[in-house]
Structures are given as structure tokens and as C-alpha cells.
Motif scaffolding. Structure first.
Motif, short mmCIF file in Angstrom:
data_model
loop_
_atom_site.label_atom_id
_atom_site.label_comp_id
_atom_site.label_asym_id
_atom_site.label_seq_id
_atom_site.Cartn_x
_atom_site.Cartn_y
_atom_site.Cartn_z
N SER A 1 0.85 -1.19 0.00
CA SER A 1 0.00 0.00 0.00
C SER A 1 0.89 1.24 0.00
O SER A 1 2.00 1.21 0.53
CB SER A 1 -0.92 0.00 1.22
OG SER A 1 -0.17 -0.03 2.42
N LEU B 1 1.67 2.47 3.74
CA LEU B 1 2.19 1.52 4.74
C LEU B 1 3.36 0.70 4.23
O LEU B 1 4.10 0.12 5.02
CB LEU B 1 1.06 0.57 5.20
CG LEU B 1 -0.18 1.25 5.80
CD1 LEU B 1 -1.17 0.20 6.26
CD2 LEU B 1 0.19 2.17 6.96
N SER C 1 -0.79 -4.24 3.72
CA SER C 1 -2.01 -3.44 3.84
C SER C 1 -2.98 -4.21 4.72
O SER C 1 -2.60 -5.23 5.32
CB SER C 1 -2.61 -3.16 2.46
OG SER C 1 -2.95 -4.37 1.80
N GLN D 1 -4.37 3.72 4.61
CA GLN D 1 -3.25 3.03 3.93
C GLN D 1 -3.01 3.52 2.51
O GLN D 1 -2.04 3.12 1.86
CB GLN D 1 -3.46 1.52 3.93
CG GLN D 1 -4.68 1.05 3.16
CD GLN D 1 -4.97 -0.42 3.42
OE1 GLN D 1 -4.55 -1.00 4.43
NE2 GLN D 1 -5.69 -1.07 2.51
#
Length: 297
Positions: free
Chosen positions: A129, A132, A136, A167
Motif C-alpha cells: 500500500s 504503509l 495493507s 493506507q
């Protein structure tokens, strides 16, 4: 739902209530405004809640038994309702747990603008993501039913949208763990536009409420307002008190000048447009029996 600084705050459960019975949404708004007292939970609702908690706890125990890293978000305390500060703290802790890469976020608090809610589980997956990195998250809710219902999907869409905001990309899937232990999974993208429209309809209805009528429906069995509605049905001798008289017959009866059970009992044999002669005859007989019982005991 409740008001904060003059704004009505809403949750996915308000969407579920609206889908099941708009009158219950209107009554919940009256409770939030302080116009009527908050109803007590029905015995059926309390039993379902307890069984739901057991189902959720069993899944949580299974995750911990696998050795997964579980972060539990605590909202408020058992002796008081969560304050606005509690919600903000819990939402911040949820986002922090996701950024930290915790494998499971339990009781994840998610929300933005006037909407907020608590997802049962937010689960880490290997899909990368933007915000992140190499992982995710996807949302899972536990439900007692044996098949997923539309209301479940709408709830999951809300949670998935909020997870996607944190995210930087929408989850590829969202999940329901059913009462029989089976999973059902859905693609958020398939339902997101519809979910947004329903949320908009709910907010619009509650911001500018229209008159609603209490009518028997599937939601009555677990609705805390049932006693209030039953009292009103008896007070006005509502036609739906007549056994077998569903809401679909109300409009034809009223168009024919029949608006109470007593009026139906006293009606002539000619059926109003939209109701067959056979059905109307059965409803008249039943209304007559119930009216006789009402006046003679």
C-alpha cells in the motif's frame, strides 16, 4: 447516533437500522434529541448480542492461539459511554497500530467527518500500500447469520473505505465470518458507490426527517422500540393488528376508506382495488373476530 456541538454523528449501525425500518431511525433521532427516553433492549436483542460476543471472542482466541500479534483498541470504559476524546484517541491508536504493522487490530475504531464506527477485526495482508509499504489491511466482521446480508456488506464498505484512507489504497477484499464458521468475502469496489449513496440517503433523511409510520417488519423482533409501536397500534386500532394483514394491503384499504381494524370488520363485501375478493373476505372475517374479542373480551 448522537449530537456533538450541534452536529449529528452517525455510524454504520444507523445505516443498518435505516435499511430495516425507517421508523426506528426516526425514533432513534428523537432519542438523540432528548424528545423521548432511550428504549430498553429487548430480551431477544440481549441474547443475540451475548451470542455475537461469544462468536467474536472465539475467533479472537483462535487468532491469539496462532501466535498472531493482536492489538486491541479499548474505547471508553464499562461504566460510562465513550466521550469524544475517547473516540479520537481510539481512532488515532487504530491508525498507529496499522502504521506499526500489527498483524491484527481488534475493535478498530474508524471514521471521518460525521461518520465513525468499530470494526471487529482489521487483518494485515501481504498486498503493498502507498502509505504503509509492503503490507495493507482488510476488514473482517463476525456475524451470527449463516449467510451475509446486504447490511453487513454496507457496514464493511464503510470500514474498508476508512482503512483505504489510512493506507492509501482500497482493500482488495472484505470479509464476514458467519455463525456456521464459514467466510464470505466481497470486493469493496463492487459495492462502494452504492454504499456511499445509502450513507447519503441516511444522512439526508436524519438531517431533514420526514414523517414515518410504525409498521410491523422483520426488525421488530430485536427492536427496543417495539413496545412503543405496539402501544400506538393498539391506540389507533391500526389495521396491521389484524392477523394476516401485511403492510402491502394498507394503501388499497385506505384508498377504500378503511383505516382501522374496526372499519375493516364493518366493511361491506366488495374488495377495494388491489386486493382480491378471496383475500379481502379472509381479512374481513379475521378483523371481525378480533373486533368481537376487543369489545367483549
Amino acid at each position: 447516533m448522537h449530537f456533538r456541538n450541534g452536529q449529528l454523528l452517525l455510524s454504520p449501525s444507523d445505516v443498518t437500522a435505516f435499511i430495516g425500518c425507517r421508523h426506528s431511525s426516526a425514533l432513534s433521532l428523537a432519542v438523540a434529541r432528548g424528545e423521548i427516553p432511550s428504549p430498553a433492549s429487548s430480551a431477544d436483542a440481549e441474547l443475540l448480542f451475548a451470542k455475537g460476543q461469544e462468536h467474536e471472542a472465539a475467533y479472537l482466541a483462535g487468532l491469539r492461539a496462532q501466535g498472531l500479534d493482536v492489538c486491541e483498541i479499548v474505547l471508553g470504559s464499562p461504566d460510562r459511554a465513550p466521550s469524544p476524546d475517547d473516540w479520537e484517541r481510539a481512532a488515532r491508536e487504530t491508525a498507529e497500530a496499522m502504521v506499526a504493522g500489527r498483524e491484527v487490530v481488534y475493535q478498530a475504531v474508524l471514521g471521518s467527518d460525521r461518520w465513525r464506527g468499530v470494526a471487529d477485526f482489521v487483518l494485515s495482508v501481504d498486498d503493498p500500500s502507498p502509505k504503509l509499504g509492503a503490507y495493507s489491511y482488510e476488514v473482517l466482521d463476525t456475524k451470527l447469520a449463516r449467510h451475509a446480508k446486504p447490511a453487513y456488506v454496507l457496514q464493511l464498505c464503510f470500514y474498508s473505505a476508512e482503512v483505504g484512507r489510512i493506507q492509501g489504497v482500497a482493500p482488495r477484499a472484505m470479509h464476514v465470518l458467519l455463525g456456521n464458521g464459514e467466510w464470505e468475502s466481497f470486493r469493496p469496489d463492487d459495492f462502494a458507490a452504492y454504499a456511499r449513496r445509502v450513507q447519503s440517503r441516511v444522512a439526508g433523511f436524519l438531517d431533514e426527517p420526514r414523517e414515518t409510520e410504525a409498521l410491523p417488519c422483520e426488525a421488530c423482533g430485536t427492536c427496543g422500540c417495539l413496545e412503543r409501536c405496539e402501544g400506538w397500534w393498539e391506540e389507533v386500532d391500526h389495521p396491521t393488528r389484524v392477523a394476516g394483514l401485511g403492510a402491502r394491503y394498507l394503501a388499497p384499504l385506505r384508498a377504500g376508506g378503511i383505516s382501522t381494524g374496526a372499519a375493516l370488520a364493518a366493511a361491506g363485501p366488495d374488495a377495494p382495488a388491489g386486493i382480491s375478493a378471496e383475500v379481502f373476505a379472509k381479512l374481513r372475517r379475521q378483523a371481525g373476530l378480533q373486533h368481537e374479542r376487543d369489545i367483549t373480551g
